[in-house]
Scaffold this motif. Structure first.
Motif, short mmCIF file in Angstrom:
data_model
loop_
_atom_site.label_atom_id
_atom_site.label_comp_id
_atom_site.label_asym_id
_atom_site.label_seq_id
_atom_site.Cartn_x
_atom_site.Cartn_y
_atom_site.Cartn_z
N GLU A 90 3.68 -37.68 37.06
CA GLU A 90 2.90 -37.28 38.23
C GLU A 90 1.71 -36.51 37.68
O GLU A 90 1.87 -35.57 36.90
CB GLU A 90 3.73 -36.40 39.15
CG GLU A 90 4.91 -37.15 39.73
CD GLU A 90 5.57 -36.44 40.90
OE1 GLU A 90 5.42 -35.21 41.01
OE2 GLU A 90 6.24 -37.12 41.69
N ARG A 94 -5.93 -29.76 40.39
CA ARG A 94 -6.08 -28.61 41.31
C ARG A 94 -7.51 -28.08 41.26
O ARG A 94 -8.05 -27.87 40.17
CB ARG A 94 -5.15 -27.47 40.90
CG ARG A 94 -3.68 -27.85 40.89
CD ARG A 94 -2.81 -26.68 40.44
NE ARG A 94 -1.45 -27.12 40.21
CZ ARG A 94 -0.49 -27.16 41.14
NH1 ARG A 94 -0.74 -26.75 42.37
NH2 ARG A 94 0.72 -27.60 40.85
N GLY A 99 0.71 -23.73 46.27
CA GLY A 99 2.01 -24.33 45.97
C GLY A 99 2.65 -23.81 44.70
O GLY A 99 2.74 -22.60 44.47
N SER A 100 3.11 -24.75 43.87
CA SER A 100 3.88 -24.38 42.68
C SER A 100 3.04 -23.61 41.67
O SER A 100 3.57 -22.80 40.91
CB SER A 100 4.49 -25.62 42.03
OG SER A 100 3.49 -26.40 41.41
N ASP A 175 -5.63 -29.58 46.17
CA ASP A 175 -4.97 -30.21 45.02
C ASP A 175 -4.42 -31.56 45.46
O ASP A 175 -4.40 -31.87 46.65
CB ASP A 175 -3.87 -29.31 44.42
CG ASP A 175 -2.80 -28.92 45.44
OD1 ASP A 175 -2.56 -29.68 46.39
OD2 ASP A 175 -2.20 -27.84 45.28
N LYS A 177 -1.76 -35.20 43.96
CA LYS A 177 -0.94 -35.85 42.94
C LYS A 177 -1.30 -37.33 42.88
O LYS A 177 -1.41 -37.98 43.92
CB LYS A 177 0.54 -35.68 43.31
CG LYS A 177 1.52 -36.24 42.33
CD LYS A 177 2.06 -37.60 42.64
CE LYS A 177 2.73 -37.74 43.98
NZ LYS A 177 3.25 -39.12 44.20
N ASP A 197 0.43 -36.73 52.47
CA ASP A 197 1.72 -36.51 51.79
C ASP A 197 1.51 -36.02 50.36
O ASP A 197 2.38 -35.36 49.79
CB ASP A 197 2.52 -37.82 51.70
CG ASP A 197 3.39 -38.07 52.92
OD1 ASP A 197 3.19 -37.39 53.94
OD2 ASP A 197 4.27 -38.95 52.84
N THR A 198 0.40 -36.41 49.76
CA THR A 198 0.22 -36.19 48.31
C THR A 198 -0.97 -35.29 47.96
O THR A 198 -1.26 -35.11 46.78
CB THR A 198 0.05 -37.54 47.59
OG1 THR A 198 -1.12 -38.20 48.12
CG2 THR A 198 1.26 -38.45 47.78
N CYS A 199 -1.65 -34.81 49.00
CA CYS A 199 -2.81 -33.93 48.77
C CYS A 199 -2.67 -32.69 49.64
O CYS A 199 -1.99 -32.71 50.65
CB CYS A 199 -4.11 -34.60 49.22
SG CYS A 199 -4.46 -36.21 48.50
N ARG A 200 -3.36 -31.60 49.25
CA ARG A 200 -3.52 -30.47 50.17
C ARG A 200 -4.95 -30.49 50.71
O ARG A 200 -5.90 -30.48 49.91
CB ARG A 200 -3.23 -29.14 49.47
CG ARG A 200 -1.76 -28.90 49.23
CD ARG A 200 -1.44 -27.45 48.87
NE ARG A 200 -0.01 -27.24 48.92
CZ ARG A 200 0.81 -27.33 47.86
NH1 ARG A 200 0.30 -27.60 46.66
NH2 ARG A 200 2.09 -27.15 47.99
N ARG A 216 6.60 -29.16 55.16
CA ARG A 216 7.37 -28.38 54.17
C ARG A 216 7.65 -26.97 54.66
O ARG A 216 8.72 -26.43 54.45
CB ARG A 216 6.59 -28.26 52.85
CG ARG A 216 6.37 -29.55 52.09
CD ARG A 216 5.77 -29.24 50.70
NE ARG A 216 5.30 -30.44 50.01
CZ ARG A 216 4.02 -30.82 49.96
NH1 ARG A 216 3.07 -30.09 50.54
NH2 ARG A 216 3.70 -31.93 49.32
N1 UDP Z 1 2.78 -33.39 45.14
C1 UDP Z 1 3.27 -34.63 45.50
N2 UDP Z 1 4.54 -34.98 45.13
C2 UDP Z 1 5.35 -34.17 44.41
C3 UDP Z 1 4.85 -32.90 44.04
C4 UDP Z 1 3.57 -32.54 44.42
O1 UDP Z 1 2.57 -35.42 46.14
O2 UDP Z 1 6.49 -34.56 44.10
C5 UDP Z 1 1.41 -32.99 45.52
C6 UDP Z 1 1.42 -31.92 46.61
O3 UDP Z 1 1.29 -32.50 47.89
C7 UDP Z 1 0.19 -31.11 46.27
C8 UDP Z 1 0.02 -31.28 44.75
O4 UDP Z 1 0.78 -32.42 44.40
O5 UDP Z 1 -0.96 -31.66 46.91
C9 UDP Z 1 0.49 -30.07 43.97
O6 UDP Z 1 1.80 -29.76 44.35
P1 UDP Z 1 2.55 -28.50 43.74
O7 UDP Z 1 2.75 -28.68 42.28
O8 UDP Z 1 1.85 -27.26 44.17
O9 UDP Z 1 4.01 -28.60 44.31
P2 UDP Z 1 4.64 -28.18 45.73
O10 UDP Z 1 4.17 -26.81 46.06
O11 UDP Z 1 4.20 -29.24 46.68
O12 UDP Z 1 6.11 -28.24 45.42
#
Ligand code: UDP
Length: 236
Positions: A90, A94, A99-100, A175, A177, A197-200, A216
Motif C-alpha cells: 500500500e 501525505r 490518522g496513523s 492523504d 493510498k 474510501d482511500t483518500c482523506r 471510521r
Molecule cells: N488507507 C486505505 N486503506 C488502508 C489504510 C489506509 O485506503 O488499509 C488510506 C486512508 O483512507 C488514508 C491514507 O490511506 O487516506 C492514510 O491512512 P493512515 O495510514 O492514516 O491510516 P488510518 O488512520 O486510516 O488507519
C-alpha cells in the motif's frame, strides 16, 4: 465484453473474469470495513460513487502520463480493467498529518508538510498491513528497486495532479493510498481505486471531513459526504 465467473471477493469489490484473459471486471460494493475488517457496515450508494470517481480520475491520470489499469466503464458499478498481479504494497502519500501518522508520532492532525511524504505498508491482512521500508520490500521479493522507483515517481505524480484537481473543487487532499499492479509483460500500472474510501478529503473552508473517516469515527452523514464529493468532482 462477456462477464464470466467470479474470481475474487474483497472487502469493497468483486472481481470477475471475462472472455479476454487480459481483462477482468471490477464490481464495486456498498460494503464498508475499517480497522482491518473489525468494523463493518454499509454506505448506500458508495459503490457507484467510488466506481465513477475512480474512473474519472484514472482517465485524467492517463492523460497526465500515469499508466493505469482502466479500460472501460460498463455500468454504474462495473468497470473493465486490465488484469494485473497486485504489488503487495500500500503506497501512502501525505500532504498533511492525520490518522496513523498523527497517532504514531503523537502530533495533531492538520499539520501542513513542506513537501509530501511517502510510505509503504505490506499488504497482508493476517499481519495487519505493517509499515515496511523499501529495503525490506526488496529483501522480501515484493518488488524490485526499479519497480519501487517507478511506483514512487507515479505516486508523486498522482499527488500533484489530484491535489490541484481537488483544490479547484474546494477540497484539501490530506492523504491517500494507492495500489499498483503488473501487467503480464511486467509493466507497472496504477490499479485499485481513488475514492473517499482511500483518500482523506477536507473542505478547504470549513475543514469538514468528506471521506471514510465519517464512517471510521462515527461522525454521521456518511452517505452525504460521499454524495458531496461526487457532486464536486463529477458534477452529480
Ligand atoms: N488507507 C486505505 N486503506 C488502508 C489504510 C489506509 O485506503 O488499509 C488510506 C486512508 O483512507 C488514508 C491514507 O490511506 O487516506 C492514510 O491512512 P493512515 O495510514 O492514516 O491510516 P488510518 O488512520 O486510516 O488507519
Amino acid at each position: 465484453m462477456v462477464k464470466k465467473e467470479q474470481l475474487y471477493e474483497g472487502k469493497a469489490k468483486k472481481v470477475f473474469a471475462t472472455d479476454d484473459p487480459e481483462v477482468v471486471i471490477v464490481d464495486y460494493k456498498d460494503d464498508a470495513t475499517a480497522f482491518n475488517g473489525e468494523k463493518k457496515g454499509t454506505i448506500t450508494g458508495k459503490g457507484a460513487i467510488n466506481n465513477q470517481m475512480t474512473n474519472h480520475l484514472m482517465r485524467k491520470l492517463e492523460e497526465a502520463g500515469v499508466p493505469t489499469h482502466f479500460v472501460e466503464e460498463l455500468s454504474e458499478r462495473e468497470t473493465a480493467v486490465k488484469k494485473v498481479s497486485i504489488v503487495p504494497l500500500e503506497v501512502i502519500i501525505r500532504n498533511l498529518s492525520a490518522g496513523s501518522f498523527s497517532k504514531r508520532y503523537g502530533v495533531e492532525e492538520g499539520i501542513v508538510f513542506g513537501q509530501p511524504t511517502i510510505e509503504f505498508s505490506y499488504k497482508d491482512d493476517a499481519l495487519g498491513d505493517p509499515l515496511i521500508n523499501d529495503y525490506h520490500a526488496v529483501a522480501l521479493g515484493l518488488a524490485t528497486w526499479d519497480e519501487i522507483e517507478r511506483i514512487k515517481k507515479y505516486a508523486f505524480a498522482v499527488n500533484d495532479f489530484l491535489k490541484e484537481t481537488l483544490l479547484a473543487c474546494g477540497i484539501t487532499l490530506v492523504d491517500f493510498k494507492l495500489e499498483f499492479g503488473k501487467l503480464s509483460d511486467g509493466t507497472i500500472v496504477l490499479a485499485d481505486e481513488i475514492s473517499p474510501d482511500t483518500c482523506r478529503f477536507w473542505d478547504v473552508k470549513t475543514g469538514e471531513k468528506l471521506d471514510k473517516d465519517r464512517f471510521r469515527r462515527d461522525l454521521g452523514n456518511v452517505e452525504g459526504a460521499y454524495q458531496e464529493m461526487a457532486r464536486r468532482l463529477l458534477g452529480k
